[in-house]
Design a protein around this motif. Structure first.
Motif, PDB file in Angstrom:
ATOM      1  N   UNK A 101      66.023 -12.563  43.427  1.00 48.06           N
ATOM      2  CA  UNK A 101      67.272 -11.984  42.939  1.00 48.06           C
ATOM      3  C   UNK A 101      67.678 -10.880  43.923  1.00 48.06           C
ATOM      4  N   UNK A 102      68.836 -11.013  44.551  1.00 47.49           N
ATOM      5  CA  UNK A 102      69.234 -10.136  45.663  1.00 47.49           C
ATOM      6  C   UNK A 102      69.749  -8.759  45.260  1.00 47.49           C
ATOM      7  N   UNK A 103      70.247  -8.594  44.053  1.00 48.78           N
ATOM      8  CA  UNK A 103      70.908  -7.338  43.690  1.00 48.78           C
ATOM      9  C   UNK A 103      70.033  -6.111  43.930  1.00 48.78           C
ATOM     10  N   UNK A 104      68.774  -6.081  43.477  1.00 50.52           N
ATOM     11  CA  UNK A 104      67.965  -4.873  43.738  1.00 50.52           C
ATOM     12  C   UNK A 104      67.780  -4.608  45.236  1.00 50.52           C
ATOM     13  N   UNK A 105      67.586  -5.650  46.028  1.00 49.58           N
ATOM     14  CA  UNK A 105      67.421  -5.493  47.469  1.00 49.58           C
ATOM     15  C   UNK A 105      68.700  -4.956  48.107  1.00 49.58           C
ATOM     16  N   UNK A 106      69.836  -5.538  47.712  1.00 51.78           N
ATOM     17  CA  UNK A 106      71.120  -5.091  48.251  1.00 51.78           C
ATOM     18  C   UNK A 106      71.409  -3.641  47.885  1.00 51.78           C
ATOM     19  N   UNK A 107      71.131  -3.277  46.643  1.00 47.81           N
ATOM     20  CA  UNK A 107      71.395  -1.900  46.198  1.00 47.81           C
ATOM     21  C   UNK A 107      70.541  -0.913  46.993  1.00 47.81           C
ATOM     22  N   UNK A 115      69.049  -1.321  49.913  1.00 46.58           N
ATOM     23  CA  UNK A 115      69.418  -1.364  51.329  1.00 46.58           C
ATOM     24  C   UNK A 115      70.682  -0.554  51.591  1.00 46.58           C
ATOM     25  N   UNK A 116      71.713  -0.806  50.781  1.00 44.85           N
ATOM     26  CA  UNK A 116      73.004  -0.162  51.018  1.00 44.85           C
ATOM     27  C   UNK A 116      73.026   1.303  50.584  1.00 44.85           C
ATOM     28  N   UNK A 117      72.349   1.640  49.513  1.00 47.35           N
ATOM     29  CA  UNK A 117      72.283   3.045  49.094  1.00 47.35           C
ATOM     30  C   UNK A 117      71.501   3.857  50.123  1.00 47.35           C
ATOM     31  N   UNK A 118      70.408   3.296  50.647  1.00 49.83           N
ATOM     32  CA  UNK A 118      69.649   3.999  51.684  1.00 49.83           C
ATOM     33  C   UNK A 118      70.511   4.202  52.926  1.00 49.83           C
ATOM     34  N   UNK A 119      71.263   3.184  53.327  1.00 51.47           N
ATOM     35  CA  UNK A 119      72.162   3.308  54.472  1.00 51.47           C
ATOM     36  C   UNK A 119      73.233   4.363  54.235  1.00 51.47           C
ATOM     37  N   UNK A 120      73.821   4.364  53.035  1.00 49.66           N
ATOM     38  CA  UNK A 120      74.855   5.356  52.704  1.00 49.66           C
ATOM     39  C   UNK A 120      74.275   6.763  52.686  1.00 49.66           C
ATOM     40  N   UNK A 121      73.049   6.904  52.186  1.00 51.98           N
ATOM     41  CA  UNK A 121      72.404   8.226  52.147  1.00 51.98           C
ATOM     42  C   UNK A 121      72.163   8.752  53.566  1.00 51.98           C
ATOM     43  N   UNK A 122      71.685   7.888  54.454  1.00 54.17           N
ATOM     44  CA  UNK A 122      71.492   8.290  55.849  1.00 54.17           C
ATOM     45  C   UNK A 122      72.825   8.685  56.491  1.00 54.17           C
ATOM     46  N   UNK A 182      68.949 -10.276  52.942  1.00 53.19           N
ATOM     47  CA  UNK A 182      67.742  -9.471  53.133  1.00 53.19           C
ATOM     48  C   UNK A 182      66.508 -10.342  52.940  1.00 53.19           C
ATOM     49  N   UNK A 183      66.555 -11.153  51.895  1.00 58.07           N
ATOM     50  CA  UNK A 183      65.412 -11.984  51.544  1.00 58.07           C
ATOM     51  C   UNK A 183      65.927 -13.223  50.829  1.00 58.07           C
ATOM     52  N   UNK A 242      75.073  -3.631  58.484  1.00 53.93           N
ATOM     53  CA  UNK A 242      74.246  -4.817  58.301  1.00 53.93           C
ATOM     54  C   UNK A 242      74.294  -5.282  56.851  1.00 53.93           C
ATOM     55  N   UNK A 243      74.141  -4.352  55.916  1.00 55.14           N
ATOM     56  CA  UNK A 243      74.107  -4.711  54.501  1.00 55.14           C
ATOM     57  C   UNK A 243      75.426  -5.231  53.968  1.00 55.14           C
ATOM     58  N   UNK A 244      76.529  -4.653  54.409  1.00 51.27           N
ATOM     59  CA  UNK A 244      77.835  -5.072  53.887  1.00 51.27           C
ATOM     60  C   UNK A 244      78.477  -6.179  54.717  1.00 51.27           C
TER      61      UNK A 244
END
Length: 160
Positions: A127-133, A135-142, A122-123, A109-111
């Protein structure tokens, strides 16, 4: 590999490694889709599944996503229950598969949805960068945690 049939009609207590992991993946995808749809689409109203059209189309896209997640959730639960009934469930593999599915959904979803296809962000208005980071880091961690759990369970022969 499902257990062989015993004279009593029961199956042997041999875990079905592949099915256990895949049932977990399906449930992980469904739950993460539900969290995304309920929290971000409905409660926070940050976006819809498809934001590049009219509000009616956006609402329709959310409804289709919701229908797909419910179908996946029901199918995943029936698959999981069938594996348990037949004593073929590896709970370790199902847990790892669940995290693989949840993380895979979130990262896809994020990428893909957010950046490649640009179906939605996402929103909006921030500024999208913090949201994208996040979102995607949490997805990668899972995803990575799920991969580690599946690898560990497989190295133990899929034992429960």
């Amino acid at each position: 590999m499902v257990g062989s049939s015993l004279p009593s009609g029961r199956t042997a207590d041999v875990p079905d490694v592949r099915a256990s992991a895949l049932a977990g993946v399906l449930l992980g995808i469904a739950i993460m889709a539900a969290v995304d749809e309920i929290v971000f689409h409905q409660l926070l109203a940050w976006h819809h599944f498809y934001d590049r059209s009219t509000p009616t189309v956006a609402l329709l896209s959310d409804g289709l996503l919701h229908a797909a997640e419910v179908i996946a959730l029901v199918g995943g639960f029936f698959w999981f229950a069938d594996l348990r009934r037949r004593h073929a469930l590896s709970a370790r593999l199902a847990r790892g598969g669940f995290l693989l599915g949840a993380g895979g959904f979130q990262l896809f979803d994020g990428l893909i949805d957010h950046k490649v296809l640009r179906l939605h962000q996402i929103r909006y208005g921030v500024h999208l960068v913090p949201y994208d980071v996040v979102w995607n880091v949490a997805g990668a961690a899972l995803l990575l945690t799920g991969a580690l759990l599946v690898r560990r369970a497989r190295s133990r022969g899929g034992r429960r």
